[in-house]
Scaffold this motif. Structure first.
Motif, PDB file in Angstrom:
ATOM      1  N   HIS A   1       0.847  -1.182   0.000  1.00 56.94           N
ATOM      2  CA  HIS A   1       0.000   0.000   0.000  1.00 56.94           C
ATOM      3  C   HIS A   1       0.888   1.239   0.000  1.00 56.94           C
ATOM      4  N   THR A   2       1.390   1.590  -1.185  1.00 56.43           N
ATOM      5  CA  THR A   2       2.160   2.822  -1.309  1.00 56.43           C
ATOM      6  C   THR A   2       1.254   3.871  -1.953  1.00 56.43           C
ATOM      7  N   THR A   3       1.793   5.025  -2.269  1.00 60.68           N
ATOM      8  CA  THR A   3       1.010   6.047  -2.948  1.00 60.68           C
ATOM      9  C   THR A   3       1.791   6.467  -4.193  1.00 60.68           C
ATOM     10  N   PRO A   4       1.139   7.168  -5.138  1.00 60.93           N
ATOM     11  CA  PRO A   4       1.882   7.599  -6.331  1.00 60.93           C
ATOM     12  C   PRO A   4       2.799   8.785  -6.067  1.00 60.93           C
ATOM     13  N   SER A   5       2.704   9.404  -4.907  1.00 60.02           N
ATOM     14  CA  SER A   5       3.501  10.601  -4.649  1.00 60.02           C
ATOM     15  C   SER A   5       4.973  10.254  -4.444  1.00 60.02           C
ATOM     16  N   PRO A   6       5.863  10.810  -5.271  1.00 59.43           N
ATOM     17  CA  PRO A   6       7.302  10.534  -5.096  1.00 59.43           C
ATOM     18  C   PRO A   6       7.795  10.949  -3.715  1.00 59.43           C
ATOM     19  N   GLN A   7       7.310  12.060  -3.214  1.00 62.44           N
ATOM     20  CA  GLN A   7       7.793  12.531  -1.917  1.00 62.44           C
ATOM     21  C   GLN A   7       7.373  11.587  -0.790  1.00 62.44           C
TER      22      GLN A   7
END
Ligand SMILES: NC(=O)c1ccc[n+]([C@@H]2O[C@H](COP(=O)([O-])OP(=O)(O)OC[C@H]3O[C@@H](n4cnc5c(N)ncnc54)[C@H](OP(=O)(O)O)[C@@H]3O)[C@@H](O)[C@H]2O)c1
Length: 252
Positions: free
Chosen positions: A120-126
């Protein structure tokens, strides 16, 4: 924990959340010696020096610079702008902190990491950089204190909402029904200064910092309306058309 030497504060000339700058002032007010790391000599560096900090210039992506600024410090606040090199800088800081024998490394992360995992990651690079940075710091075995604030009120959430409220009586954001709980950067800095002043009880802890309540943008609009005594509404706008998109991409 006996602590000698200065406390290193990175990103000390910051102007967005300016957490490093505020932490520097709070530590100096406690009578503690601060080494304030800045990227260049300018008026902000001069102001830090005038306030009583030892100002050091360096690049958090340059190994020799990081070794030079960390050496002699046992307590470190590591905070850096949202940028592509954040993960690299974290790993470099961890490498140097292990070499130098730092007693406490206070890492500025962000709240979203609390909800992230391998599946469960997010698309935000930061957000990914902060998540991976936390992983790397955990592997490092360093005495880390992790700070995970929600969105900053000053320097971020207010600039995102204030101008359209002033000009058109509307909050215009692509937030849908999403909720958030902005936290005052002054409060974030107070937590970090308290930890740096006496890190012992905090080592290994993760501190999730929020504002008073989590609410959607209609709720925030009602708060503006109450404060300004006029009608303020929330208008959802298309993500891609938002002019502040570069700023909010990192928190969505
Ligand atoms: N904004 C939010 O709502 C929010 C919420 C939660 C967590 N965070 C996290 O908080 C952190 C940012 O904190 P902040 O807003 O207090 O910082 P800030 O005010 O933007 O200051 C960051 C400082 O880092 C310095 N810096 C950047 N790259 C550097 C490098 N390579 N070498 C040396 N210094 C460098 C910048 O120098 P210059 O001034 O010279 O550019 C700046 O002074 C980010 O990690 C962000 O993810 C932000």
């Amino acid at each position: 924990m006996t602590e000698n030497g200065s406390i290193l504060v990175t990103g000390a000339a910051g102007q967005l959340g300016a957490v490093g700058r505020t932490v520097t002032g709070l530590l100096l007010a406690r009578g503690l010696p601060v080494r304030a790391m800045v990227r260049r000599e300018d008026d902000r560096a001069a102001a830090l020096r005038a306030a009583g900090a030892e100002v050091v210039v360096g690049d958090l992506l340059e190994p020799a610079d990081v070794l030079r600024v960390v050496r002699g410090c046992r307590r470190v606040y590591f905070g850096m702008s949202v940028s592509a090199g954040h993960l690299e800088a974290t790993v470099l800081m961890a490498t140097v902190a292990r070499d130098v024998g730092v007693h406490a490394l206070v890492n500025m992360s962000q709240m979203t990491v609390s909800q992230m995992s391998l599946q469960h990651t997010t698309p935000s690079p930061q957000q990914r950089q902060h998540w991976l940075s936390e992983q790397a710091l955990a592997w490092s075995g360093l005495p880390v204190v992790t700070i995970r604030p929600t969105v900053f009120l000053e320097g971020f959430f207010l600039p995102l909402t204030g101008p359209s409220v002033r000009d058109r009586s509307r909050i215009e954001l692509p937030f849908g029904r999403g909720k958030t709980s902005p936290v005052a950067t002054a409060d974030v800095a107070r937590v970090i200064a308290a930890v740096l002043a006496d890190p012992g009880p905090h080592v290994g802890q993760i501190y999730e910092l929020t504002g008073l309540r989590s609410q959607d943008m209609d709720g925030v609009a009602r708060e503006y309306a109450d404060a300004l005594n006029r009608e303020i509404t929330y208008t959802e706008i298309v993500y891609g058309s938002f002019r502040g998109i570069e700023k909010i991409r990192d928190i969505l």
